[in-house]
Every structure is written in C-alpha cells, then in structure tokens.
Design an enzyme around this catalytic site. Structure first.
Site, PDB file in Angstrom:
ATOM      1  N   HIS A   1       0.820  -1.206   0.000  1.00  0.00           N
ATOM      2  CA  HIS A   1       0.000   0.000   0.000  1.00  0.00           C
ATOM      3  C   HIS A   1       0.856   1.259   0.000  1.00  0.00           C
ATOM      4  O   HIS A   1       0.399   2.315  -0.390  1.00  0.00           O
ATOM      5  CB  HIS A   1      -0.933  -0.002   1.214  1.00  0.00           C
ATOM      6  N   SER A   2       2.083   1.124   0.475  1.00  0.00           N
ATOM      7  CA  SER A   2       3.003   2.276   0.545  1.00  0.00           C
ATOM      8  C   SER A   2       4.206   2.007  -0.347  1.00  0.00           C
ATOM      9  O   SER A   2       4.877   0.985  -0.204  1.00  0.00           O
ATOM     10  CB  SER A   2       3.452   2.469   2.000  1.00  0.00           C
TER      11      SER A   2
END
Lengths: 99, 131
Positions: free
Chosen positions: B10-11
């Site tokens: 997600h990052s």
C-alpha cells in the site's frame, strides 16, 4: 553411501550471522548436496537450522563471538563443512555466488 | 535468469525499503519489481500497476507476488484477470511480506524453480523470529 562431518567454531563477524553474512552462508551451503544443520552452541536451546534456509539461520540469533556447530551428512559433507568453516573464519570476506 | 518477484504494498516507501533489503542479499541476481501505492502518491494498491509490473519483469521462469496486507489480494487477483496469459507463470504467495520476500529472493537466487520459490516464501509463515 553417506558420509558425515561436523565442526564447531566461533563467529567473529561484527554483526554475527545477521542478514548479509547469513545470505553468503546459505548461498555457499546450497552448492553442496549434503544436508547441513546449524546450531547456536552459545545460546543453546536445541534449535537447529537448515543451512539452506536464510530465515532459519538468522533466527538462531548468532551474535559476534557465539559458537556454532555445523553438522553435515551426505557424499560431499566434508567439503561442505570445510568451505563453510573457511567462510566463517574469513570473517565473511569471501563473496560466494551460486553456480 | 531466475524466477522474479513483484512486491505489492500500500506504501511505495514500504516496498522500496524491502527492495533495498532484498538487493543486499541477492546482489542484484534476481529480477524484482515494485507495484505499490495508489494514484498520486496515495496509499493503496493498483491492479493496473501490478499487471504492468508482472508483464515488464524479465522472468520467463515465473513470478512470485508478495503482498503487505490481505487487502492487496483483490488487486493482485484483478491484475491476473487483466492479463490472463500471465496466470500460468505467476503465483501469489500467502506469506509475511518481509520474511517471505527475503526467503523467496534467496531461493530464487539459488536458481530454484517457481514452486520452490513460492514454497520458500510460504514457509516463512511458520518461522519464529525469536531465537
């Protein structure tokens, strides 16, 4: 026919068997057909690592100065033990690559 | 050329940090791609970005996909729906992100095949961290 070999020695790398030295160790161990087990004699506890598994080897918690025991069985056990002991004694300055 | 890895997170910074860690143990011998973050730097995962990474990776022997959180699974599955031809040589690992990716990278660096690399990643689930 199966042969066996073992050695016990201290790990003097400044970080012990942490990620990068452990990865060198695993790559070298994988060159041999022998089954190689590693234990941390200093820490004890009876846990054994497969020398071909980076996660198992790093989870032994081998810090600088700890003694490890390497036990190999199989046709090239003696060569495997000699090569791995030489890597440890060199302070992991050798940089083995897989074939 | 060895089996490749795609790191889905997600990052972007999370995935790039893991990529740095992997490169320190593989010495660049394993193709690894990052498919992380949503649009305009937001947190999230993108099926299109994952599909693009899978297609671009020079790994004809196959690719193992590692994910940071379970909510990335849907994006990974959608990516495979977008490019059905990839299905045969892509495996999605049910494994912890860091340990799974490092173990898979080492295994791939040894020249092992797709199923062995997947197994190395998934074996990380059972590996205790504390000595």
């Amino acid at each position: 026919m199966s042969e066996g070999a073992s050695v016990e020695l201290a790990v003097d790398h400044e970080h012990g068997l942490h990620l990068r030295p452990a990865a060198q160790f695993v790559r070298l161990a994988a060159r041999y057909k022998a089954t190689i087990r590693v234990t941390n004699v200093t820490r004890g506890g009876g846990r054994e690592a497969n020398a071909r598994s980076l996660l198992e080897v790093t989870a032994l918690g081998v810090d600088r100065g700890h003694r490890v025991r390497l036990i190999a069985t199989g046709d090239d056990a003696e060569e495997a033990i000699a090569a791995l002991a030489a890597l440890i004694r060199s302070g992991f300055r050798a940089s083995p690559r897989s074939p | 050329m060895s089996v490749g890895l795609v790191l889905v997170a997600h990052s972007r910074r999370l995935a790039e940090g893991l990529l740095e860690l992997i490169e320190s143990v593989t010495q660049g011998g394993v193709p690894v791609a990052v498919a992380a973050g949503g649009e305009e730097g937001a947190l999230g995962t993108s099926a299109a970005a994952i599909a693009e990474a899978l297609e671009a990776l020079p790994a004809p022997e196959g690719v193992v996909v590692l994910m940071d959180l379970g909510s990335a699974v849907l994006s990974a599955e959608t990516a495979l729906d977008l490019v059905p031809a990839l299905r045969g040589r892509v495996r999605v690992a049910d494994a912890p992100f860091v340990e799974g990716a490092v173990a898979a990278a080492v295994e791939a660096g040894l020249g092992s095949g797709l199923e062995a690399v997947l197994a190395a990643a998934e074996a990380a689930r059972a590996q205790p961290k504390l000595p």
